[in-house]
Design an enzyme around this catalytic site. Structure first.
Site, mmCIF file in Angstrom:
data_model
loop_
_atom_site.group_PDB
_atom_site.id
_atom_site.type_symbol
_atom_site.label_atom_id
_atom_site.label_comp_id
_atom_site.label_asym_id
_atom_site.label_seq_id
_atom_site.Cartn_x
_atom_site.Cartn_y
_atom_site.Cartn_z
ATOM 1 N N HIS A 5 -3.305 0.915 8.481
ATOM 2 C CA HIS A 5 -1.951 1.443 8.310
ATOM 3 C C HIS A 5 -1.952 2.608 7.308
ATOM 4 C CE1 HIS A 5 2.565 0.829 7.729
ATOM 5 N NE2 HIS A 5 2.226 1.661 6.754
ATOM 6 N N GLU A 6 -2.585 2.391 6.151
ATOM 7 C CA GLU A 6 -2.553 3.432 5.112
ATOM 8 C C GLU A 6 -3.305 4.684 5.553
ATOM 9 O OE1 GLU A 6 -0.461 3.165 2.911
ATOM 10 O OE2 GLU A 6 -0.125 1.036 3.236
ATOM 11 N N CYS A 31 6.895 -0.461 6.548
ATOM 12 C CA CYS A 31 6.404 0.734 5.870
ATOM 13 C C CYS A 31 7.494 1.214 4.925
ATOM 14 C CB CYS A 31 6.075 1.822 6.895
ATOM 15 S SG CYS A 31 5.445 3.344 6.156
ATOM 16 N N LEU A 32 7.103 1.590 3.720
ATOM 17 C CA LEU A 32 8.089 2.067 2.750
ATOM 18 C C LEU A 32 8.752 3.361 3.218
ATOM 19 C CD1 LEU A 32 6.066 1.285 -0.489
ATOM 20 C CD2 LEU A 32 8.044 0.025 0.379
ATOM 21 N N HIS A 66 -1.532 7.173 7.700
ATOM 22 C CA HIS A 66 -0.660 8.149 7.022
ATOM 23 C C HIS A 66 -1.392 9.465 6.780
ATOM 24 C CE1 HIS A 66 3.015 5.945 6.201
ATOM 25 N NE2 HIS A 66 2.335 4.891 5.774
ATOM 26 N N GLY A 119 0.834 -1.192 0.000
ATOM 27 C CA GLY A 119 0.000 0.000 0.000
ATOM 28 C C GLY A 119 0.869 1.242 0.000
ATOM 29 N N GLN A 162 3.111 10.060 1.490
ATOM 30 C CA GLN A 162 4.421 9.422 1.345
ATOM 31 C C GLN A 162 5.154 9.880 0.089
ATOM 32 O OE1 GLN A 162 2.673 5.308 2.186
ATOM 33 N NE2 GLN A 162 4.725 5.123 3.031
HETATM 34 NI NI NI Z 1 3.277 3.055 5.597
#
Ligand code: NI
Length: 181
Positions: A144-145, A102-103, A148, A49, A54
């Site tokens: 999670h997404e 997480c990226l 953000h 995701g 981000q």
């Molecule tokens: Ni993340």
């Protein structure tokens, strides 16, 4: 193909609260391009995701989904979803801890508590309504997404730091490729 650099934890833009997208602007070139770039960036990074903040865009847009993710070999498939202006309603008091990455936090994994069952609502890229009730890893990815979009990164949710560490140490079988969200 347009991919974006992914902001890393420490960048103040990841801590901002994102703005909702005006419904009549979902079809605009700006938002459609943002969606395409989120998808391309997510897939090229092998992520589960990605959220607009981000890549430095403070709008309430997230994308997620995968058939089988090599970084989460036990996770069930999640349909590719573009979710705009999301609302999450927990459907149980129960939270469960499981591994996340997480990226924006490369190389790290931790066990994070999340609601086991949620309802989520929002708009798709055509302005249609999404209204789903989900459990398990699907519910985890959405939480999670959407975090953000309120400036929360998963380390801020961790309760037990004995389950926080480097992916290469915790999961040596994954090698040293980029960790997925
Ligand atoms: Ni993340």
């Amino acid at each position: 193909m347009t991919t974006h650099a992914i902001l890393k934890m420490g960048d103040p833009r990841l801590l901002e609260v994102s703005k909702p997208v005006l419904i009549n602007l979902i079809s605009s070139n700006e938002i459609q391009l943002l969606i395409d770039e989120l998808l391309e960036t997510m897939y090229s990074a092998n992520g589960a995701g990605l959220a607009a903040p981000q890549i430095g865009v403070d709008k309430q847009v997230v994308v997620f989904g995968f058939d089988r993710n090599p970084r989460y070999p036990d996770a069930e498939a999640v349909p590719e979803t573009i979710l705009i202006n999301p609302i999450i309603t927990p459907l149980s008091d129960t939270q469960e801890e499981d591994w996340e990455g997480c990226l924006s936090v490369p190389g790290i994994r931790a066990k994070v508590p999340r609601y086991t069952k949620i309802r989520y609502q929002g708009y798709d890229r055509n302005g249609g309504m999404i209204d789903r009730t989900v459990e398990g890893f699907h519910a985890r990815v959405v939480q999670h997404e959407c975090d953000h979009l309120i400036g929360k990164l998963y380390p801020m949710r961790v309760k037990d730091f004995s389950n926080f560490g480097f992916t290469e140490v915790l999961f040596p079988e994954f090698g040293d490729g980029p960790p997925a969200e």
